[in-house]
Write a protein that holds these residues in place. Structure first.
Motif, PDB file in Angstrom:
ATOM      1  N   THR A 148       3.433 -76.721  13.338  1.00 19.18           N
ATOM      2  CA  THR A 148       2.302 -77.641  13.170  1.00 19.18           C
ATOM      3  C   THR A 148       2.793 -78.927  12.513  1.00 19.18           C
ATOM      4  N   THR A 149       3.752 -78.805  11.600  1.00 19.28           N
ATOM      5  CA  THR A 149       4.308 -80.007  10.959  1.00 19.28           C
ATOM      6  C   THR A 149       5.042 -80.864  11.987  1.00 19.28           C
ATOM      7  N   ALA A 150       5.882 -80.211  12.793  1.00 17.46           N
ATOM      8  CA  ALA A 150       6.661 -80.967  13.787  1.00 17.46           C
ATOM      9  C   ALA A 150       5.739 -81.634  14.805  1.00 17.46           C
ATOM     10  N   THR A 189      16.169 -86.692  11.408  1.00 14.25           N
ATOM     11  CA  THR A 189      17.114 -86.255  10.376  1.00 14.25           C
ATOM     12  C   THR A 189      16.782 -84.804  10.003  1.00 14.25           C
ATOM     13  N   GLY A 190      17.810 -84.047   9.609  1.00 14.59           N
ATOM     14  CA  GLY A 190      17.610 -82.620   9.370  1.00 14.59           C
ATOM     15  C   GLY A 190      17.336 -81.903  10.682  1.00 14.59           C
ATOM     16  N   ALA A 191      18.007 -82.367  11.745  1.00 16.10           N
ATOM     17  CA  ALA A 191      17.693 -81.875  13.097  1.00 16.10           C
ATOM     18  C   ALA A 191      17.995 -80.400  13.285  1.00 16.10           C
ATOM     19  N   ALA A 192      18.831 -79.833  12.428  1.00 22.22           N
ATOM     20  CA  ALA A 192      19.161 -78.411  12.560  1.00 22.22           C
ATOM     21  C   ALA A 192      18.249 -77.541  11.704  1.00 22.22           C
ATOM     22  N   GLY A 193      17.334 -78.161  10.956  1.00 25.78           N
ATOM     23  CA  GLY A 193      16.465 -77.410  10.056  1.00 25.78           C
ATOM     24  C   GLY A 193      15.219 -76.886  10.747  1.00 25.78           C
ATOM     25  N   ALA A 213      20.355 -86.015  13.440  1.00 25.99           N
ATOM     26  CA  ALA A 213      21.267 -86.214  12.312  1.00 25.99           C
ATOM     27  C   ALA A 213      21.402 -84.902  11.558  1.00 25.99           C
ATOM     28  N   ALA A 214      22.619 -84.537  11.233  1.00 23.65           N
ATOM     29  CA  ALA A 214      22.852 -83.297  10.488  1.00 23.65           C
ATOM     30  C   ALA A 214      24.128 -83.423   9.686  1.00 23.65           C
ATOM     31  N   SER A 215      24.214 -82.650   8.611  1.00 25.41           N
ATOM     32  CA  SER A 215      25.438 -82.636   7.816  1.00 25.41           C
ATOM     33  C   SER A 215      26.496 -81.808   8.554  1.00 25.41           C
ATOM     34  N   GLY A 276       9.698 -84.871   4.605  1.00 22.64           N
ATOM     35  CA  GLY A 276      10.161 -84.352   3.324  1.00 22.64           C
ATOM     36  C   GLY A 276      11.662 -84.383   3.278  1.00 22.64           C
ATOM     37  N   ALA A 277      12.217 -83.991   2.148  1.00 23.98           N
ATOM     38  CA  ALA A 277      13.673 -83.902   2.010  1.00 23.98           C
ATOM     39  C   ALA A 277      13.970 -83.048   0.789  1.00 23.98           C
ATOM     40  N   GLU A 278      15.003 -82.242   0.875  1.00 26.30           N
ATOM     41  CA  GLU A 278      15.419 -81.414  -0.260  1.00 26.30           C
ATOM     42  C   GLU A 278      16.360 -82.205  -1.167  1.00 26.30           C
ATOM     43  N   GLY A 279      16.611 -81.631  -2.344  1.00 27.65           N
ATOM     44  CA  GLY A 279      17.606 -82.214  -3.238  1.00 27.65           C
ATOM     45  C   GLY A 279      17.066 -83.312  -4.140  1.00 27.65           C
ATOM     46  N   LEU A 307       3.510 -87.690   6.079  1.00 26.00           N
ATOM     47  CA  LEU A 307       2.797 -86.562   6.683  1.00 26.00           C
ATOM     48  C   LEU A 307       2.479 -85.513   5.626  1.00 26.00           C
ATOM     49  N   THR A 308       1.218 -85.103   5.573  1.00 26.29           N
ATOM     50  CA  THR A 308       0.847 -83.922   4.803  1.00 26.29           C
ATOM     51  C   THR A 308       0.253 -82.953   5.804  1.00 26.29           C
ATOM     52  N   SER A 309       0.998 -81.923   6.070  1.00 27.64           N
ATOM     53  CA  SER A 309       0.660 -81.038   7.185  1.00 27.64           C
ATOM     54  C   SER A 309      -0.346 -79.956   6.794  1.00 27.64           C
ATOM     55  N   ASP A 347      20.103 -67.349   2.193  1.00 29.43           N
ATOM     56  CA  ASP A 347      20.748 -68.030   3.324  1.00 29.43           C
ATOM     57  C   ASP A 347      20.122 -69.401   3.566  1.00 29.43           C
ATOM     58  N   LEU A 348      18.797 -69.483   3.395  1.00 29.58           N
ATOM     59  CA  LEU A 348      18.121 -70.773   3.581  1.00 29.58           C
ATOM     60  C   LEU A 348      18.652 -71.790   2.575  1.00 29.58           C
ATOM     61  N   GLN A 349      18.702 -71.390   1.308  1.00 33.55           N
ATOM     62  CA  GLN A 349      19.095 -72.340   0.269  1.00 33.55           C
ATOM     63  C   GLN A 349      20.569 -72.715   0.375  1.00 33.55           C
ATOM     64  N   GLU A 350      21.392 -71.774   0.836  1.00 33.29           N
ATOM     65  CA  GLU A 350      22.831 -72.060   0.897  1.00 33.29           C
ATOM     66  C   GLU A 350      23.225 -72.695   2.223  1.00 33.29           C
TER      67      GLU A 350
HETATM   68  N1  LIG Z   1       5.008 -83.053   4.625  1.00 32.70           N
HETATM   69  C1  LIG Z   1       4.715 -81.795   4.914  1.00 32.70           C
HETATM   70  O1  LIG Z   1       3.555 -81.441   5.117  1.00 32.70           O
HETATM   71  C2  LIG Z   1       5.853 -80.808   5.033  1.00 32.70           C
HETATM   72  C3  LIG Z   1       5.698 -79.645   5.797  1.00 32.70           C
HETATM   73  C4  LIG Z   1       6.787 -78.786   5.943  1.00 32.70           C
HETATM   74  C5  LIG Z   1       7.986 -79.064   5.276  1.00 32.70           C
HETATM   75  N2  LIG Z   1       8.062 -80.176   4.489  1.00 32.70           N
HETATM   76  C6  LIG Z   1       9.315 -80.540   3.817  1.00 32.70           C
HETATM   77  O2  LIG Z   1      10.153 -81.121   4.819  1.00 32.70           O
HETATM   78  C7  LIG Z   1      11.510 -80.809   4.552  1.00 32.70           C
HETATM   79  C8  LIG Z   1      12.094 -80.122   5.774  1.00 32.70           C
HETATM   80  O3  LIG Z   1      11.501 -78.843   5.899  1.00 32.70           O
HETATM   81  P1  LIG Z   1      12.258 -77.696   6.715  1.00 32.70           P
HETATM   82  O4  LIG Z   1      11.359 -76.522   6.728  1.00 32.70           O
HETATM   83  O5  LIG Z   1      12.778 -78.253   7.952  1.00 32.70           O
HETATM   84  O6  LIG Z   1      13.460 -77.414   5.692  1.00 32.70           O
HETATM   85  P2  LIG Z   1      14.885 -76.728   5.932  1.00 32.70           P
HETATM   86  O7  LIG Z   1      14.958 -76.108   7.260  1.00 32.70           O
HETATM   87  O8  LIG Z   1      15.162 -75.897   4.758  1.00 32.70           O
HETATM   88  O9  LIG Z   1      15.889 -77.958   5.805  1.00 32.70           O
HETATM   89  C9  LIG Z   1      15.837 -79.122   6.540  1.00 32.70           C
HETATM   90  C10 LIG Z   1      17.169 -79.816   6.330  1.00 32.70           C
HETATM   91  O10 LIG Z   1      17.385 -80.150   4.951  1.00 32.70           O
HETATM   92  C11 LIG Z   1      18.784 -80.089   4.642  1.00 32.70           C
HETATM   93  N3  LIG Z   1      18.959 -79.096   3.571  1.00 32.70           N
HETATM   94  C12 LIG Z   1      18.818 -77.765   3.645  1.00 32.70           C
HETATM   95  N4  LIG Z   1      19.041 -77.199   2.447  1.00 32.70           N
HETATM   96  C13 LIG Z   1      19.276 -78.209   1.599  1.00 32.70           C
HETATM   97  C14 LIG Z   1      19.552 -78.286   0.225  1.00 32.70           C
HETATM   98  N5  LIG Z   1      19.608 -77.191  -0.526  1.00 32.70           N
HETATM   99  N6  LIG Z   1      19.751 -79.491  -0.333  1.00 32.70           N
HETATM  100  C15 LIG Z   1      19.693 -80.605   0.417  1.00 32.70           C
HETATM  101  N7  LIG Z   1      19.445 -80.597   1.752  1.00 32.70           N
HETATM  102  C16 LIG Z   1      19.237 -79.413   2.318  1.00 32.70           C
HETATM  103  C17 LIG Z   1      19.464 -79.711   5.930  1.00 32.70           C
HETATM  104  O11 LIG Z   1      19.763 -80.909   6.638  1.00 32.70           O
HETATM  105  P3  LIG Z   1      21.194 -81.598   6.651  1.00 32.70           P
HETATM  106  O12 LIG Z   1      21.833 -81.150   7.916  1.00 32.70           O
HETATM  107  O13 LIG Z   1      20.843 -83.034   6.620  1.00 32.70           O
HETATM  108  O14 LIG Z   1      21.928 -81.120   5.444  1.00 32.70           O
HETATM  109  C18 LIG Z   1      18.384 -78.979   6.684  1.00 32.70           C
HETATM  110  O15 LIG Z   1      18.611 -78.952   8.058  1.00 32.70           O
HETATM  111  C19 LIG Z   1      11.519 -79.950   3.297  1.00 32.70           C
HETATM  112  O16 LIG Z   1      11.762 -80.775   2.185  1.00 32.70           O
HETATM  113  C20 LIG Z   1      10.109 -79.386   3.237  1.00 32.70           C
HETATM  114  O17 LIG Z   1       9.719 -79.072   1.917  1.00 32.70           O
HETATM  115  C21 LIG Z   1       7.032 -81.055   4.360  1.00 32.70           C
END
Ligand SMILES: NC(=O)c1ccc[n+]([C@@H]2O[C@H](COP(=O)([O-])OP(=O)(O)OC[C@H]3O[C@@H](n4cnc5c(N)ncnc54)[C@H](OP(=O)(O)O)[C@@H]3O)[C@@H](O)[C@H]2O)c1
Length: 374
Positions: A148-150, A189-193, A213-215, A276-279, A307-309, A347-350
């Protein structure tokens, strides 16, 4: 319930206790325990779902760790008020609460559960939709929040096919599940997430040329999803991103925190959607970027949209259709048993999870195995 598949209407008597993944305090995956918990009850406007698959989305990590610390104002200052974790769910309705007419016992549903890392969860009916026939449990579960977010991010980009006037967007977008983005270049960005990989898939289904984009550790996986990839981080990461400008749209789920940088990558009239973005650090962990984006609104004809999903029934139903017709396919990193939920979060965090991880909890009930309700 239109368009969804329905299982047998009779379910075996429900147990008093269920297995659930719970925590007593904030912390890393080590705080999670599998416990016997009382079965939740469906309240008004809710159903009780027997969980078959639960998705692991990044929000679960934030609730488990209580980070950024600002979230504790809402979920419990010293310890989480809700002890059982999990949100994304796919499963079968086994009981309906007072006033519920949208779903019936036996319906296959997906969406946001109250606490889905458990054998049963209650869920609000306005956070659920039926799973269309032919859509697998894990696909439905993995897309409930991330999908739903995507989908919202892709729609917020406001893309039209190259050559179409931008003011045709609202009419076009409202009539179809995805915009026609043929000929448009979009950076994710974060295309593999979790969110990123689904946004890539949806954008490619919409006809866009997608640059992921991905690390370095996730780059090869991103290459399997995208038309083109760019490696982030390191000495030249920013320069590599700058070399991509101008792009027609940008979905930011990792990295790039500066508004100036986001805008500098966009073509005239382009939109960056901040997911969003981690870190991040501080009370809000970088979430202030989302809060400030609407104030900045647009710069030189380039739009920043935060976006607030929310998992609405309409968005979930649209996702169900996209899953059913193959325009959305969730890359599943792996399935974990309920007992191994802590490993999934670790695994998610690492950084080992690419796409989405799934907790597989129940099996699909076979009609022949069911006895009528006592
Ligand atoms: N606005 C909203 O309503 C909404 C909804 C859902 C999620 N979010 C937020 O959007 C972001 C992406 O969500 P997601 O579910 O796709 O997250 P995810 O799968 O955990 O991570 C997305 C990307 O973040 C980088 N990453 C992963 N772990 C990390 C860490 N420990 N420190 C720094 N970077 C890390 C990686 O990209 P790289 O390849 O660049 O390292 C990964 O592909 C998150 O911050 C999440 O909280 C927001």
């Amino acid at each position: 319930m239109a368009g969804a598949s329905r299982g047998p209407a009779a379910v075996p008597p429900l147990p008093a206790l269920m297995r659930a993944v719970a925590q007593e305090r904030y912390g890393g995956p080590e705080v999670l325990r599998v416990i016997d918990a009382p079965l939740p009850e469906a309240g008004p406007g809710e159903v009780l779902v027997r969980v078959i698959a639960a998705g692991v989305d990044r929000g679960v990590w934030h609730l488990m760790t209580g980070t950024p610390v600002g979230v504790r104002l809402g979920i419990g200052l010293r310890a989480p008020r809700e002890r059982v974790r999990g949100r994304e769910v796919a499963g079968e309705v086994v009981a309906v609460g007072p006033g519920v007419t949208a779903f019936a016992i036996g319906d296959r549903v997906f969406g946001a559960g109250h606490a889905s890392f458990a054998e049963f969860t209650r869920a609000r009916v306005d956070r659920l939709a039926g799973i269309p026939a032919g859509v697998a449990w894990e696909q439905a579960a993995a897309s409930a929040t991330s999908g739903t977010t995507a989908l919202q991010a892709v729609r917020l980009l406001g893309l039209t096919a190259a050559g179409d006037p931008a003011d045709s967007v609202p009419a076009a977008a409202s009539k179809s599940l995805l915009p026609d983005a043929a000929g448009r270049r979009v950076l994710v960005t974060g295309a593999a997430g979790g969110v990123g990989s689904l946004a890539v898939h949806l954008l490619r289904s919409a006809g866009a040329h997608v640059i992921g984009a991905a690390s370095p550790a996730r780059l090869e996986f991103a290459r399997t999803l995208c038309d083109e990839v760019v490696e982030t981080g390191g000495e030249y990461g920013e320069a590599r991103l700058r070399a991509l400008a101008p792009v027609d749209g940008l979905v930011s789920t990792s990295g790039i925190r500066s508004y100036r940088m986001l805008c500098s990558l966009l073509a005239d009239g382009g939109t960056a959607v901040l997911v969003g973005a981690e870190g991040g650090r501080g009370l809000l962990g970088g979430f202030e970027r989302q809060l400030l984006a609407p104030l900045l609104g647009s710069r030189d004809g380039r739009r920043l949209r935060a976006l607030t999903s929310v998992e609405t029934p309409e968005l979930l139903a649209d996702l169900g259709r996209l899953l059913a017709d193959g325009r959305l396919r969730v890359p599943i990193h792996g399935e974990y048993a309920l007992d191994a939920t802590a490993d999934a979060l670790r695994d998610l965090q690492e950084g080992r999870v690419t796409g989405k991880a799934i907790i597989r909890i129940g099996a699909e009930a076979d009609a022949a195995d069911r006895s009528p309700r006592a």
